[in-house]
Design a protein around this motif. Structure first.
Motif, PDB file in Angstrom:
ATOM      1  N   SER A 136     -13.170  -6.043 -42.647  1.00  0.00           N
ATOM      2  CA  SER A 136     -12.629  -5.531 -41.385  1.00  0.00           C
ATOM      3  C   SER A 136     -11.110  -5.539 -41.469  1.00  0.00           C
ATOM      4  N   THR A 137     -10.484  -4.562 -40.798  1.00  0.00           N
ATOM      5  CA  THR A 137      -9.022  -4.557 -40.738  1.00  0.00           C
ATOM      6  C   THR A 137      -8.571  -5.633 -39.781  1.00  0.00           C
ATOM      7  N   LEU A 138      -7.672  -6.469 -40.240  1.00  0.00           N
ATOM      8  CA  LEU A 138      -7.296  -7.619 -39.433  1.00  0.00           C
ATOM      9  C   LEU A 138      -5.793  -7.743 -39.361  1.00  0.00           C
TER      10      LEU A 138
ATOM     11  N   LYS B 287     -31.485  -2.755 -33.293  1.00  0.00           N
ATOM     12  CA  LYS B 287     -31.740  -1.310 -33.267  1.00  0.00           C
ATOM     13  C   LYS B 287     -31.056  -0.629 -34.456  1.00  0.00           C
ATOM     14  N   ARG B 288     -29.841  -1.092 -34.733  1.00  0.00           N
ATOM     15  CA  ARG B 288     -29.085  -0.512 -35.836  1.00  0.00           C
ATOM     16  C   ARG B 288     -29.765  -0.799 -37.182  1.00  0.00           C
ATOM     17  N   ILE B 289     -30.220  -2.032 -37.333  1.00  0.00           N
ATOM     18  CA  ILE B 289     -30.888  -2.399 -38.586  1.00  0.00           C
ATOM     19  C   ILE B 289     -32.181  -1.591 -38.735  1.00  0.00           C
TER      20      ILE B 289
ATOM     21  N   VAL C  38     -26.486  -7.338 -43.037  1.00  0.00           N
ATOM     22  CA  VAL C  38     -27.080  -7.890 -41.816  1.00  0.00           C
ATOM     23  C   VAL C  38     -26.259  -7.500 -40.595  1.00  0.00           C
ATOM     24  N   ASP C  39     -26.915  -7.537 -39.444  1.00  0.00           N
ATOM     25  CA  ASP C  39     -26.242  -7.152 -38.213  1.00  0.00           C
ATOM     26  C   ASP C  39     -26.980  -7.808 -37.048  1.00  0.00           C
ATOM     27  N   ILE C  40     -26.235  -8.144 -35.997  1.00  0.00           N
ATOM     28  CA  ILE C  40     -26.892  -8.712 -34.825  1.00  0.00           C
ATOM     29  C   ILE C  40     -27.636  -7.636 -34.029  1.00  0.00           C
ATOM     30  N   ASN C  41     -27.280  -6.394 -34.281  1.00  0.00           N
ATOM     31  CA  ASN C  41     -27.872  -5.290 -33.535  1.00  0.00           C
ATOM     32  C   ASN C  41     -29.170  -4.832 -34.222  1.00  0.00           C
TER      33      ASN C  41
ATOM     34  N   GLY D 149     -22.052  -1.288 -39.902  1.00  0.00           N
ATOM     35  CA  GLY D 149     -21.443  -0.149 -39.218  1.00  0.00           C
ATOM     36  C   GLY D 149     -20.993   0.948 -40.169  1.00  0.00           C
ATOM     37  N   TYR D 150     -19.993   1.697 -39.726  1.00  0.00           N
ATOM     38  CA  TYR D 150     -19.480   2.826 -40.509  1.00  0.00           C
ATOM     39  C   TYR D 150     -18.835   2.366 -41.810  1.00  0.00           C
ATOM     40  N   VAL D 151     -18.330   1.141 -41.814  1.00  0.00           N
ATOM     41  CA  VAL D 151     -17.701   0.619 -43.021  1.00  0.00           C
ATOM     42  C   VAL D 151     -18.722  -0.152 -43.877  1.00  0.00           C
ATOM     43  N   GLY D 152     -19.374  -1.143 -43.266  1.00  0.00           N
ATOM     44  CA  GLY D 152     -20.303  -1.995 -44.014  1.00  0.00           C
ATOM     45  C   GLY D 152     -21.442  -1.201 -44.647  1.00  0.00           C
TER      46      GLY D 152
ATOM     47  N   THR E 167     -17.261   9.265 -32.472  1.00  0.00           N
ATOM     48  CA  THR E 167     -16.418   9.851 -31.422  1.00  0.00           C
ATOM     49  C   THR E 167     -15.322   8.891 -30.970  1.00  0.00           C
ATOM     50  N   ARG E 168     -15.194   7.750 -31.639  1.00  0.00           N
ATOM     51  CA  ARG E 168     -14.245   6.749 -31.154  1.00  0.00           C
ATOM     52  C   ARG E 168     -12.820   7.326 -31.094  1.00  0.00           C
ATOM     53  N   GLU E 169     -12.189   7.199 -29.942  1.00  0.00           N
ATOM     54  CA  GLU E 169     -10.814   7.671 -29.707  1.00  0.00           C
ATOM     55  C   GLU E 169     -10.644   9.170 -29.932  1.00  0.00           C
TER      56      GLU E 169
ATOM     57  N   GLN F  64      -5.122   4.377 -34.083  1.00  0.00           N
ATOM     58  CA  GLN F  64      -4.487   3.825 -32.883  1.00  0.00           C
ATOM     59  C   GLN F  64      -4.560   2.293 -32.879  1.00  0.00           C
ATOM     60  N   LYS F  65      -5.732   1.770 -33.201  1.00  0.00           N
ATOM     61  CA  LYS F  65      -5.947   0.327 -33.170  1.00  0.00           C
ATOM     62  C   LYS F  65      -5.003  -0.376 -34.150  1.00  0.00           C
ATOM     63  N   ASP F  66      -4.894   0.184 -35.346  1.00  0.00           N
ATOM     64  CA  ASP F  66      -4.075  -0.486 -36.357  1.00  0.00           C
ATOM     65  C   ASP F  66      -2.588  -0.411 -36.016  1.00  0.00           C
TER      66      ASP F  66
HETATM   67  C1  UDX Z   1     -15.278  -2.114 -38.405  1.00  0.00           C
HETATM   68  C2  UDX Z   1     -13.902  -2.284 -37.774  1.00  0.00           C
HETATM   69  O1  UDX Z   1     -13.837  -1.478 -36.615  1.00  0.00           O
HETATM   70  C3  UDX Z   1     -12.775  -1.909 -38.674  1.00  0.00           C
HETATM   71  O2  UDX Z   1     -11.571  -2.424 -38.168  1.00  0.00           O
HETATM   72  C4  UDX Z   1     -12.940  -2.492 -39.997  1.00  0.00           C
HETATM   73  O3  UDX Z   1     -11.974  -1.943 -40.873  1.00  0.00           O
HETATM   74  C5  UDX Z   1     -14.330  -2.364 -40.538  1.00  0.00           C
HETATM   75  O4  UDX Z   1     -15.295  -2.765 -39.608  1.00  0.00           O
HETATM   76  P1  UDX Z   1     -16.941  -0.077 -38.378  1.00  0.00           P
HETATM   77  O5  UDX Z   1     -17.834  -0.430 -39.496  1.00  0.00           O
HETATM   78  O6  UDX Z   1     -16.604   1.358 -38.177  1.00  0.00           O
HETATM   79  O7  UDX Z   1     -15.508  -0.737 -38.562  1.00  0.00           O
HETATM   80  O8  UDX Z   1     -17.444  -0.775 -37.037  1.00  0.00           O
HETATM   81  P2  UDX Z   1     -18.869  -0.641 -36.350  1.00  0.00           P
HETATM   82  O9  UDX Z   1     -19.506   0.641 -36.729  1.00  0.00           O
HETATM   83  O10 UDX Z   1     -18.664  -1.002 -34.922  1.00  0.00           O
HETATM   84  O11 UDX Z   1     -19.723  -1.792 -37.072  1.00  0.00           O
HETATM   85  C6  UDX Z   1     -19.583  -3.149 -36.876  1.00  0.00           C
HETATM   86  C7  UDX Z   1     -20.968  -3.797 -36.840  1.00  0.00           C
HETATM   87  O12 UDX Z   1     -20.837  -5.227 -36.806  1.00  0.00           O
HETATM   88  C8  UDX Z   1     -21.833  -3.425 -35.632  1.00  0.00           C
HETATM   89  O13 UDX Z   1     -23.037  -2.847 -36.060  1.00  0.00           O
HETATM   90  C9  UDX Z   1     -22.065  -4.761 -34.909  1.00  0.00           C
HETATM   91  O14 UDX Z   1     -23.335  -4.861 -34.324  1.00  0.00           O
HETATM   92  C10 UDX Z   1     -21.896  -5.755 -36.038  1.00  0.00           C
HETATM   93  N1  UDX Z   1     -21.566  -7.118 -35.592  1.00  0.00           N
HETATM   94  C11 UDX Z   1     -20.554  -7.338 -34.722  1.00  0.00           C
HETATM   95  C12 UDX Z   1     -22.301  -8.193 -36.093  1.00  0.00           C
HETATM   96  O15 UDX Z   1     -23.237  -8.014 -36.865  1.00  0.00           O
HETATM   97  N2  UDX Z   1     -21.961  -9.464 -35.705  1.00  0.00           N
HETATM   98  C13 UDX Z   1     -20.965  -9.725 -34.819  1.00  0.00           C
HETATM   99  O16 UDX Z   1     -20.698 -10.881 -34.491  1.00  0.00           O
HETATM  100  C14 UDX Z   1     -20.231  -8.618 -34.316  1.00  0.00           C
END
Ligand code: UDX
Ligand code: UDX
Length: 466
Positions: A133-135, A40-42, A35-38, A13-16, A347-349, A280-282
């Motif tokens: 991830s922020t936890l 389309k994203r990969i 890696v990602d389960i999605n 995602g935006y972080v990874g 666009t989240r939040e 907001q989430k944190d």
């Molecule tokens: C996320 C969290 O929102 C944030 O709290 C944390 O600090 C960093 O990770 P972000 O990268 O912005 O932030 O999230 P997002 O863009 O939604 O990416 C997460 C990815 O994980 C998605 O692509 C999703 O498909 C993937 N995912 C989710 C997996 O690969 N396996 C899962 O079991 C769940």
């Protein structure tokens, strides 16, 4: 010290995505697989055309171009990547719970747990598992329990390594980080794991920027950093309301207080409200944790930061309605910007979503232009609120690609995101296009007040009286 040869990151995602790209770029000797389960994203991360990467960040595509296929890989083969890696980053999303205990406040740890169980199942050699991830505080313990109780009797070290990057400046924030925080156990193996992770960042950051703490301090610091930043915005936004009632100007107030070196000038821009996936989430998370420990005064204190933010969005929408003679029904209002801030397609939040929702309640006809956000995303954001049917959202909201054309016969323009291009538009033509009186509501304070007033606009901006 354990040498890391292969890294796996779960969550593209935006972080990874950006974080791993920078690690691969700065550590050519390490093989990084995201890696990602999605699927389309990969696929999008692997797209030949770098303009199709799923995350837009200035500088990102150049780094991906340099590293992808060499030591940076994007894949859906999660188990294989876990199996081969010495170090596994967990960077999956942790949305606010929408059900059950802690609904609306606590973080949903479903995905984190799934990841932990999967790592436990697959790992046949010792692994360092890094929470990116922020936890909520103490999640590391839960992850450790799952790994130790379901694993194949290999050793797992858990580290907390929160991400402080901001969207739109992610690459810069990663390359020139203020600090890197690494939390872990103070046991010999914990210390060794912390050193191994520190060595990765050591490829491009000096030692004094790498802070090692215990795991709970690290987890909590991430929530607190975001809470403090958001608190500054809510503080100045609360003052913006007061400025509008008096003859004070919020920008002058910001400047005056920001010059005090103890306060500092950053994060004092009044706006239509903060958005983004984190603030907001944190804070909700912090509120929930404090409540769990019976610290009601502490939780009330931080909750107020969110309440002021909601108030600010509502106030902006209400002001549009009252300025347009108390009715916006059937009136065309053009939104400049939908992203939660400039230079991102995220666009989240975003405040825009909530301002739109309030105006749609009043049956306004909204036309949205954003340089980076897709039509699909905008409708998805509105549908997600469940305030009205999908058909109604599509009937009342139009998404356009021509910002100037969009203003024809419009009653008002609302600036929701601070995209630079809005400042450079031909406002004279826009004025001619619009119905009169022509209103501009600047939720970001980016336009030239004097010029717009001279052209004939009724120009309002956050934090200044008429
Ligand atoms: C996320 C969290 O929102 C944030 O709290 C944390 O600090 C960093 O990770 P972000 O990268 O912005 O932030 O999230 P997002 O863009 O939604 O990416 C997460 C990815 O994980 C998605 O692509 C999703 O498909 C993937 N995912 C989710 C997996 O690969 N396996 C899962 O079991 C769940
Ligand atoms: C934030 C933190 O800054 C980052 O350290 C953390 O890792 C993730 O959360 P991000 O949400 O990407 O980053 O963006 P940020 O620049 O912090 O802006 C958040 C929101 O606050 C945006 O909607 C922005 O427009 C708003 N904002 C920011 C203001 O309204 N006024 C300001 O002065 C600053």
């Amino acid at each position: 010290m354990k040498k890391i040869n292969k890294i796996c990151c779960i969550g593209a995602g935006y972080v990874g995505g950006p974080t791993m790209s920078v690690i691969a770029y700065k550590c050519p000797g390490i093989e990084v697989t995201v890696v990602d389960i999605n699927e389309k994203r990969i696929d999008a991360w692997n797209d030949k055309n770098l303009d199709n990467l799923p995350v837009y960040e200035p500088g990102l595509k150049e780094i991906v171009a340099e590293t992808r296929g060499k030591n940076l890989f994007f894949s859906t083969q999660i188990d294989k990547a876990i199996d081969e890696a010495d170090m596994i980053f967990i960077s999956v999303n942790t949305p606010t719970k929408t059900y059950g205990k802690g609904k609306g406040q606590a973080a949903d740890l479903k995905y984190i747990e799934l990841c932990a169980r999967n790592i436990a199942k697959v790992a046949k050699t010792d692994k360092i598992v890094v929470e990116k991830s922020t936890l909520p505080v103490r999640t590391a313990q839960a992850i450790k329990n799952i790994l130790d109780n379901t694993g194949n009797h290999v050793n797992f070290e858990i580290l907390s390594n929160p991400e402080f990057l901001a969207e739109g400046t992610a690459i810069n924030d990663l390359l020139y980080a203020d600090r890197i925080l690494i939390g872990g156990d103070d046991t010999p193996s914990g210390t060794e794991a912390k050193d191994a992770l520190a060595a990765i960042y050591g490829h491009w950051l000096p030692d004094n920027k790498i802070l090692k703490t215990n795991i709970w301090s690290s987890e909590l610091s991430k929530l607190v950093a975001n809470a403090f930043l958001a608190q500054r915005i809510s503080s100045i936004n609360s003052i913006s309301a007061l400025c509008e009632k008096t003859d004070a100007n919020v920008q002058e107030v910001s400047k005056a207080i920001g010059l005090d070196s103890r306060i500092g000038p950053k994060f004092l821009n009044a706006s239509v409200g903060f958005g983004g996936s984190c603030f907001q989430k944190d804070i909700l998370n912090l509120v929930y944790i404090a409540k769990t420990y019976g610290l009601n005064e502490v939780s009330d204190y931080w909750e107020q930061v969110i309440l002021i933010n909601d108030y600010q969005k509502r106030r902006f929408a209400n002001n549009i309605v009252s300025s347009l003679y108390n009715t916006v029904s059937g009136k065309k209002i053009v939104f400049y910007g939908w992203a939660f801030k400039k230079d991102t397609n995220d666009t989240r939040e975003s405040a825009a979503i909530y301002v739109a929702d309030a105006l749609l309640d009043e049956q306004a006809e909204i036309v949205v232009y954003d340089p980076k956000v897709s039509e699909e995303r905008i409708y998805a954001d509105l549908d997600y609120l469940n305030t009205r049917t999908e058909e109604e959202n599509r009937k009342l909201v139009t998404v356009v690609k021509e910002p100037i054309e969009a203003t024809k016969e419009a009653h008002a323009i609302a600036v929701l995101t601070e995209w630079d291009e809005f400042k450079k538009y031909d406002w004279e033509t826009i004025y001619k296009n619009m119905l009169k009186p022509a209103f501009v509501f600047d939720g970001r304070r980016i336009l030239d007040k004097e010029k717009l007033n001279t052209l004939g606009f009724n120009y309002y901006r956050i934090g200044e009286g008429a």
